[in-house]
Design a protein around this motif. Structure first.
Motif, short mmCIF file in Angstrom:
data_model
loop_
_atom_site.label_atom_id
_atom_site.label_comp_id
_atom_site.label_asym_id
_atom_site.label_seq_id
_atom_site.Cartn_x
_atom_site.Cartn_y
_atom_site.Cartn_z
N ARG A 204 -20.19 -14.79 33.86
CA ARG A 204 -19.36 -13.72 34.42
C ARG A 204 -19.74 -13.57 35.89
O ARG A 204 -20.92 -13.45 36.23
CB ARG A 204 -19.62 -12.41 33.68
CG ARG A 204 -18.90 -11.22 34.28
CD ARG A 204 -19.15 -9.96 33.49
NE ARG A 204 -20.56 -9.55 33.60
CZ ARG A 204 -21.09 -8.56 32.89
NH1 ARG A 204 -20.37 -7.89 32.02
NH2 ARG A 204 -22.36 -8.24 33.05
N LYS A 205 -18.73 -13.58 36.75
CA LYS A 205 -19.00 -13.46 38.18
C LYS A 205 -18.17 -12.35 38.78
O LYS A 205 -16.95 -12.36 38.71
CB LYS A 205 -18.69 -14.77 38.89
CG LYS A 205 -19.03 -14.74 40.36
CD LYS A 205 -18.86 -16.09 40.99
CE LYS A 205 -19.37 -16.04 42.41
NZ LYS A 205 -19.48 -17.35 43.01
N HIS B 4 -22.28 -10.77 41.56
CA HIS B 4 -23.28 -11.79 41.26
C HIS B 4 -22.91 -12.43 39.91
O HIS B 4 -21.98 -11.99 39.25
CB HIS B 4 -24.69 -11.19 41.23
CG HIS B 4 -24.88 -10.19 40.14
ND1 HIS B 4 -24.43 -8.89 40.22
CD2 HIS B 4 -25.45 -10.30 38.91
CE1 HIS B 4 -24.72 -8.25 39.09
NE2 HIS B 4 -25.33 -9.07 38.29
N THR B 5 -23.63 -13.45 39.53
CA THR B 5 -23.33 -14.14 38.29
C THR B 5 -24.27 -13.67 37.18
O THR B 5 -25.48 -13.63 37.36
CB THR B 5 -23.48 -15.67 38.46
OG1 THR B 5 -22.54 -16.10 39.45
CG2 THR B 5 -23.22 -16.41 37.16
N GLU C 276 -30.81 -16.71 36.33
CA GLU C 276 -29.46 -17.26 36.27
C GLU C 276 -29.27 -18.48 37.16
O GLU C 276 -28.55 -19.41 36.80
CB GLU C 276 -28.40 -16.20 36.67
CG GLU C 276 -28.39 -14.96 35.85
CD GLU C 276 -29.32 -13.87 36.39
OE1 GLU C 276 -30.13 -14.13 37.32
OE2 GLU C 276 -29.25 -12.75 35.88
N TRP D 22 -17.30 -24.20 37.86
CA TRP D 22 -17.78 -22.87 38.25
C TRP D 22 -18.23 -22.86 39.68
O TRP D 22 -18.92 -23.68 40.16
CB TRP D 22 -18.92 -22.46 37.32
CG TRP D 22 -19.26 -21.02 37.43
CD1 TRP D 22 -20.36 -20.50 38.06
CD2 TRP D 22 -18.56 -19.89 36.89
NE1 TRP D 22 -20.37 -19.13 37.94
CE2 TRP D 22 -19.26 -18.73 37.24
CE3 TRP D 22 -17.40 -19.75 36.17
CZ2 TRP D 22 -18.86 -17.45 36.87
CZ3 TRP D 22 -16.99 -18.50 35.80
CH2 TRP D 22 -17.72 -17.36 36.16
#
Length: 185
Positions: free
Chosen positions: A94-95, A98-99, A149, A185
């Motif tokens: 999920r971005k 931030h991711t 991450e 991504w």
């Protein structure tokens, strides 16, 4: 006696068959109903094709776009009652600002313990790596956020397959396998 038992079983089976919500008036309609059920089962099976799915939504509070990429595990977990049955893992990216990377399961409880919040991840044929994880703020037990991450995503982008050893309540560690090739991504 044997014939009576067979007749009772046949009668009970017929009763179960015809007690469904939809009634049918001919054998042709039964065949169509069975074919429809088979189509539904086939369509469920084809949605578990283990490819990345992408979507996005808008955060109502900030009006910013949130992007998602998700993949489903290759196989179901093997858990006891009450979490038995089909139970897949979902790896989600999920971005927004931030991711975030999180792992969820359809049912069950992820529980590493108070001092033991880590998972082991194997990218392709490399040695397994430990990643710590954080629990969600709402205390959901079927979802974890993977820490570090940047390292995880870097390895994920290069991998074709990953294995994740996940600690589950009263089930020990179970392994989820994901085909992660072609992540965009």
């Amino acid at each position: 006696m044997k014939n009576q038992v067979l007749q009772i079983i046949a009668s009970f089976s017929a009763l179960l068959l015809f007690s469904c919500q939809k009634t049918v008036s001919s054998y042709d309609e039964i065949a169509v109903a069975v074919d429809s059920a088979a189509v539904v089962v086939d369509s469920v099976a084809t949605t578990k094709n283990n490819v990345w799915e992408y979507h996005q939504s808008i955060d109502k509070m900030t009006s910013k776009s949130i992007k998602f990429a998700q993949i489903i595990s290759n196989e179901s977990l093997n858990l006891e009652f009450p979490y038995d049955g089909n139970n897949y893992g979902h790896l989600t990216l999920r971005k927004n600002d931030h991711t975030d990377i999180y792992l969820s399961i359809d049912k069950g409880q992820i529980s590493g313990g108070y001092d033991n919040n880590f998972i082991k991840v194997r990218f392709d044929d490399e040695k397994p790596i430990k990643f710590s994880y954080s629990e969600p703020q709402d205390n959901s037990s079927d979802l974890i956020f993977i820490d570090n991450e940047i390292k995880f995503l870097s390895k994920l982008k290069k991998s074709k397959k990953i294995l994740i050893s996940l600690p589950l309540y009263r089930e020990g560690n179970q392994i989820l396998e994901f085909n992660t090739i072609d992540l965009k991504w």
